[in-house]
Write a protein that holds these residues in place. Structure first.
Motif, PDB file in Angstrom:
ATOM      1  N   ARG A 121      10.155   6.300 -14.826  1.00 43.03           N
ATOM      2  CA  ARG A 121       9.701   5.634 -13.607  1.00 43.03           C
ATOM      3  C   ARG A 121       8.220   5.280 -13.700  1.00 43.03           C
ATOM      4  NH1 ARG A 121       9.759   9.237  -8.615  1.00 43.03           N
ATOM      5  NH2 ARG A 121      11.841   9.678  -9.451  1.00 43.03           N
ATOM      6  N   SER A 122       7.418   6.188 -14.271  1.00 43.83           N
ATOM      7  CA  SER A 122       5.991   5.906 -14.412  1.00 43.83           C
ATOM      8  C   SER A 122       5.752   4.695 -15.308  1.00 43.83           C
ATOM      9  CB  SER A 122       5.263   7.128 -14.977  1.00 43.83           C
ATOM     10  OG  SER A 122       5.254   8.187 -14.049  1.00 43.83           O
ATOM     11  N   ARG A 123       6.537   4.574 -16.373  1.00 47.14           N
ATOM     12  CA  ARG A 123       6.395   3.415 -17.251  1.00 47.14           C
ATOM     13  C   ARG A 123       6.748   2.129 -16.515  1.00 47.14           C
ATOM     14  NH1 ARG A 123       9.591   6.521 -22.109  1.00 47.14           N
ATOM     15  NH2 ARG A 123       7.784   7.551 -23.077  1.00 47.14           N
ATOM     16  N   ARG A 124       7.838   2.157 -15.737  1.00 44.78           N
ATOM     17  CA  ARG A 124       8.218   0.963 -14.965  1.00 44.78           C
ATOM     18  C   ARG A 124       7.155   0.638 -13.924  1.00 44.78           C
ATOM     19  NH1 ARG A 124      13.241   3.754 -14.728  1.00 44.78           N
ATOM     20  NH2 ARG A 124      12.849   4.227 -12.520  1.00 44.78           N
ATOM     21  N   ASP A 125       6.673   1.685 -13.242  1.00 48.42           N
ATOM     22  CA  ASP A 125       5.681   1.460 -12.197  1.00 48.42           C
ATOM     23  C   ASP A 125       4.387   0.898 -12.767  1.00 48.42           C
ATOM     24  OD1 ASP A 125       7.419   2.341 -10.276  1.00 48.42           O
ATOM     25  OD2 ASP A 125       6.463   4.292  -9.971  1.00 48.42           O
ATOM     26  N   TRP A 126       3.985   1.385 -13.946  1.00 49.87           N
ATOM     27  CA  TRP A 126       2.752   0.854 -14.519  1.00 49.87           C
ATOM     28  C   TRP A 126       2.910  -0.621 -14.862  1.00 49.87           C
ATOM     29  CZ3 TRP A 126      -1.979   0.446 -14.386  1.00 49.87           C
ATOM     30  CH2 TRP A 126      -2.702  -0.229 -15.377  1.00 49.87           C
ATOM     31  N   SER A 127       4.054  -1.024 -15.358  1.00 49.96           N
ATOM     32  CA  SER A 127       4.288  -2.447 -15.647  1.00 49.96           C
ATOM     33  C   SER A 127       4.154  -3.271 -14.379  1.00 49.96           C
ATOM     34  CB  SER A 127       5.682  -2.640 -16.253  1.00 49.96           C
ATOM     35  OG  SER A 127       5.763  -2.012 -17.517  1.00 49.96           O
ATOM     36  N   THR A 128       4.682  -2.742 -13.263  1.00 46.73           N
ATOM     37  CA  THR A 128       4.589  -3.456 -11.983  1.00 46.73           C
ATOM     38  C   THR A 128       3.153  -3.524 -11.499  1.00 46.73           C
ATOM     39  OG1 THR A 128       6.821  -2.736 -11.369  1.00 46.73           O
ATOM     40  CG2 THR A 128       5.391  -3.488  -9.593  1.00 46.73           C
ATOM     41  N   VAL A 129       2.452  -2.389 -11.557  1.00 48.57           N
ATOM     42  CA  VAL A 129       1.062  -2.352 -11.096  1.00 48.57           C
ATOM     43  C   VAL A 129       0.189  -3.276 -11.932  1.00 48.57           C
ATOM     44  CG1 VAL A 129      -0.986  -0.875 -10.933  1.00 48.57           C
ATOM     45  CG2 VAL A 129       1.224  -0.040 -10.110  1.00 48.57           C
ATOM     46  N   ARG A 130       0.375  -3.250 -13.239  1.00 49.34           N
ATOM     47  CA  ARG A 130      -0.424  -4.110 -14.116  1.00 49.34           C
ATOM     48  C   ARG A 130      -0.204  -5.582 -13.786  1.00 49.34           C
ATOM     49  NH1 ARG A 130       0.594  -3.155 -20.287  1.00 49.34           N
ATOM     50  NH2 ARG A 130       2.672  -3.783 -19.600  1.00 49.34           N
ATOM     51  N   ALA A 131       1.040  -5.969 -13.554  1.00 49.13           N
ATOM     52  CA  ALA A 131       1.337  -7.367 -13.222  1.00 49.13           C
ATOM     53  C   ALA A 131       0.707  -7.755 -11.885  1.00 49.13           C
ATOM     54  CB  ALA A 131       2.853  -7.579 -13.178  1.00 49.13           C
ATOM     55  N   ARG A 132       0.765  -6.868 -10.916  1.00 42.81           N
ATOM     56  CA  ARG A 132       0.197  -7.189  -9.600  1.00 42.81           C
ATOM     57  C   ARG A 132      -1.330  -7.277  -9.654  1.00 42.81           C
ATOM     58  NH1 ARG A 132       3.330  -3.759  -4.976  1.00 42.81           N
ATOM     59  NH2 ARG A 132       1.590  -4.666  -3.785  1.00 42.81           N
ATOM     60  N   MET A 133      -1.964  -6.368 -10.411  1.00 38.42           N
ATOM     61  CA  MET A 133      -3.418  -6.437 -10.531  1.00 38.42           C
ATOM     62  C   MET A 133      -3.839  -7.689 -11.292  1.00 38.42           C
ATOM     63  SD  MET A 133      -4.840  -2.531 -10.973  1.00 38.42           S
ATOM     64  CE  MET A 133      -4.080  -2.307 -12.568  1.00 38.42           C
ATOM     65  N   ALA A 134      -3.029  -8.098 -12.270  1.00 37.87           N
ATOM     66  CA  ALA A 134      -3.348  -9.313 -13.018  1.00 37.87           C
ATOM     67  C   ALA A 134      -3.331 -10.536 -12.115  1.00 37.87           C
ATOM     68  CB  ALA A 134      -2.359  -9.493 -14.168  1.00 37.87           C
ATOM     69  N   ARG A 135      -2.564 -10.458 -11.016  1.00 38.89           N
ATOM     70  CA  ARG A 135      -2.521 -11.562 -10.053  1.00 38.89           C
ATOM     71  C   ARG A 135      -3.634 -11.462  -9.020  1.00 38.89           C
ATOM     72  NH1 ARG A 135       3.159 -10.375 -10.282  1.00 38.89           N
ATOM     73  NH2 ARG A 135       3.048  -9.323  -8.245  1.00 38.89           N
ATOM     74  N   GLY A 136      -4.492 -10.437  -9.146  1.00 46.92           N
ATOM     75  CA  GLY A 136      -5.646 -10.335  -8.266  1.00 46.92           C
ATOM     76  C   GLY A 136      -5.536  -9.302  -7.167  1.00 46.92           C
ATOM     77  N   GLU A 137      -4.461  -8.512  -7.126  1.00 47.63           N
ATOM     78  CA  GLU A 137      -4.332  -7.485  -6.098  1.00 47.63           C
ATOM     79  C   GLU A 137      -5.224  -6.293  -6.444  1.00 47.63           C
ATOM     80  OE1 GLU A 137      -0.564  -6.491  -4.147  1.00 47.63           O
ATOM     81  OE2 GLU A 137       0.390  -7.861  -5.572  1.00 47.63           O
ATOM     82  N   GLN A 138      -5.805  -5.696  -5.428  1.00 50.67           N
ATOM     83  CA  GLN A 138      -6.668  -4.535  -5.642  1.00 50.67           C
ATOM     84  C   GLN A 138      -5.863  -3.250  -5.504  1.00 50.67           C
ATOM     85  OE1 GLN A 138      -9.726  -3.669  -2.696  1.00 50.67           O
ATOM     86  NE2 GLN A 138     -11.147  -3.005  -4.308  1.00 50.67           N
ATOM     87  N   ALA A 139      -6.196  -2.270  -6.318  1.00 51.22           N
ATOM     88  CA  ALA A 139      -5.581  -0.944  -6.234  1.00 51.22           C
ATOM     89  C   ALA A 139      -6.541   0.011  -5.526  1.00 51.22           C
ATOM     90  CB  ALA A 139      -5.248  -0.413  -7.622  1.00 51.22           C
ATOM     91  N   ARG A 140      -5.957   0.972  -4.843  1.00 49.66           N
ATOM     92  CA  ARG A 140      -6.741   2.034  -4.209  1.00 49.66           C
ATOM     93  C   ARG A 140      -6.257   3.358  -4.799  1.00 49.66           C
ATOM     94  NH1 ARG A 140      -7.267   1.650   2.069  1.00 49.66           N
ATOM     95  NH2 ARG A 140      -4.982   1.762   1.995  1.00 49.66           N
ATOM     96  N   VAL A 141      -7.179   4.108  -5.399  1.00 47.78           N
ATOM     97  CA  VAL A 141      -6.830   5.332  -6.123  1.00 47.78           C
ATOM     98  C   VAL A 141      -7.228   6.544  -5.282  1.00 47.78           C
ATOM     99  CG1 VAL A 141      -7.109   6.632  -8.254  1.00 47.78           C
ATOM    100  CG2 VAL A 141      -7.226   4.129  -8.300  1.00 47.78           C
ATOM    101  N   TRP A 142      -6.233   7.360  -4.946  1.00 51.95           N
ATOM    102  CA  TRP A 142      -6.448   8.575  -4.166  1.00 51.95           C
ATOM    103  C   TRP A 142      -6.522   9.756  -5.145  1.00 51.95           C
ATOM    104  CZ3 TRP A 142      -6.206   8.004   1.346  1.00 51.95           C
ATOM    105  CH2 TRP A 142      -5.759   6.749   1.774  1.00 51.95           C
ATOM    106  N   TYR A 143      -7.657  10.434  -5.206  1.00 44.12           N
ATOM    107  CA  TYR A 143      -7.812  11.532  -6.164  1.00 44.12           C
ATOM    108  C   TYR A 143      -8.620  12.658  -5.547  1.00 44.12           C
ATOM    109  CZ  TYR A 143     -12.720  10.379  -7.074  1.00 44.12           C
ATOM    110  OH  TYR A 143     -14.078  10.184  -6.942  1.00 44.12           O
ATOM    111  N   SER A 144      -8.657  13.778  -6.231  1.00 44.25           N
ATOM    112  CA  SER A 144      -9.414  14.945  -5.780  1.00 44.25           C
ATOM    113  C   SER A 144      -9.913  15.701  -7.001  1.00 44.25           C
ATOM    114  CB  SER A 144      -8.521  15.854  -4.918  1.00 44.25           C
ATOM    115  OG  SER A 144      -7.541  16.475  -5.745  1.00 44.25           O
ATOM    116  N   GLN A 145     -10.440  16.892  -6.774  1.00 42.31           N
ATOM    117  CA  GLN A 145     -10.896  17.734  -7.879  1.00 42.31           C
ATOM    118  C   GLN A 145      -9.746  18.521  -8.509  1.00 42.31           C
ATOM    119  OE1 GLN A 145     -14.315  18.143  -9.110  1.00 42.31           O
ATOM    120  NE2 GLN A 145     -14.289  16.166  -8.095  1.00 42.31           N
ATOM    121  N   GLN A 146      -8.540  18.347  -8.007  1.00 42.28           N
ATOM    122  CA  GLN A 146      -7.377  18.994  -8.616  1.00 42.28           C
ATOM    123  C   GLN A 146      -7.182  18.434 -10.024  1.00 42.28           C
ATOM    124  OE1 GLN A 146      -4.145  17.781  -9.363  1.00 42.28           O
ATOM    125  NE2 GLN A 146      -2.747  19.476  -8.971  1.00 42.28           N
ATOM    126  N   PRO A 147      -6.919  19.279 -11.031  1.00 42.53           N
ATOM    127  CA  PRO A 147      -6.921  18.815 -12.425  1.00 42.53           C
ATOM    128  C   PRO A 147      -5.989  17.642 -12.710  1.00 42.53           C
ATOM    129  CG  PRO A 147      -6.944  21.205 -12.373  1.00 42.53           C
ATOM    130  CD  PRO A 147      -6.755  20.759 -10.960  1.00 42.53           C
TER     131      PRO A 147
END
Length: 316
Positions: A121-147
């Motif tokens: 699923r992660s591989r499929r999702d990355w292909s989708t995200v990469r295609a959408r960002m290539a079309r100019g969509e912005q990503a928002r990354v939610w992260y923390s200090q958790q490893p």
């Protein structure tokens, strides 16, 4: 907006948050789990009272929620557990499947299939995200200090090298602590954030300067070259550490147990007392290593269903 999180739990909570509080309260059944410290079974009246309390709490949370907006199709959860195991192939190759399989080995009935499905699923999702960002969509990354989330942040920034021209992502870092004036709250990661809480963090969003993207991508490259068995956040920096890095904490809690003890209870106490971002799967692996070394002995068999660590251990 493309939403990027690094756990299934965070992804599910975020999807609910997008429309939580819209319209009228949908109701529905709320399940509860109740137990006594002495091991005795709760009464029917106690269960009903606990369920009424949980249902009232769920309704109150719905009524105070502010919908975050967006669509479920915009949420991508890369549950790759990148702080654990082999990352020499970059994070989505055979080494990652082996690492996920080891972590999920404590769930013998479904662990192997779940690990494979998460990676695919992660591989499929990355292909989708990469295609959408290539079309100019912005990503928002939610992260923390958790490893895992820190690793996820660096991993994602490294993947942007395959997306020339993509907009710089927005960053949402979970505060290390919060207070309402009387109570101090420290969440372990975005998986700890309830659906009605997500909207409160929108004011923290900031744009990512290109040097930060490069720094994270370079750090991921360094970590993959080092390929330590484990990665941890020490003094705010993500570093490679040996597989026994957390063992002193585990051994300390084992020392506090009776000669014979329940493995599941030990794991629960470690997770509760030491919220360092490690999960039950990793602790179970380290306990298995202690059994193999002769420091512990399994005195009851693992159940055929459910987590393997629902058994009794004895100090050798």
């Amino acid at each position: 907006m493309i939403e990027i999180v690094f756990s299934e739990s965070a992804g599910g909570s975020l999807k609910i948050a997008q429309h939580n509080g819209e319209g009228t309260y949908p109701g529905g059944c709320v399940g509860v789990i109740l137990s006594h410290a002495d091991g005795s079974a709760p009464t029917r009246a106690e269960l009903k009272a606990a369920q009424r309390e949980a249902e009232a709490s769920a309704r109150a949370a719905w009524e105070k929620a502010v919908p975050l907006g967006g669509n479920a199709a915009d949420v991508f959860a890369f549950h790759l557990a990148l702080s654990v195991g082999d990352i020499g192939d970059g994070g989505m190759g055979a080494g990652r499947e082996a690492a996920l399989g080891a972590l999920f080995a404590c769930y013998p009935a479904e662990g192997e299939a779940a690990a494979r499905e998460l990676l695919e699923r992660s591989r499929r999702d990355w292909s989708t995200v990469r295609a959408r960002m290539a079309r100019g969509e912005q990503a928002r990354v939610w992260y923390s200090q958790q490893p895992d989330e820190m690793c996820g942040l660096c991993w994602f920034m490294a993947q942007l090298r395959d997306c020339p021209g993509a907009p710089e992502p927005a960053l949402m870092e979970l505060p290390r602590w919060e207070s309402d004036g009387e109570t101090l709250v420290q969440k372990n990661g975005w998986a700890d954030v309830a659906p009605e809480e997500w909207h409160r963090y929108l004011t923290l969003q900031r744009e990512t300067p290109p040097p930060f993207v490069r720094a994270c991508a370079n750090r991921w490259r360094e970590l993959t070259q080092e390929n330590a068995p484990l990665r941890a956040v020490v003094n705010g920096r993500l570093i490679g550490v040996p597989e026994n890095f957390y063992d002193p904490l585990i051994l300390r809690e084992i020392a506090a147990e009776e000669e014979v003890f329940q493995e599941a209870r030990l794991i629960g106490r470690i997770l509760g007392k030491h919220p360092l971002g490690i999960g039950d799967g990793w602790i179970a692996l380290r306990l298995e290593a202690l059994i193999e070394s002769g420091a512990l002995e399994a005195v009851s068999p693992a159940p055929k269903k459910g987590p393997r660590y629902r058994r009794t251990l004895k100090k050798a």
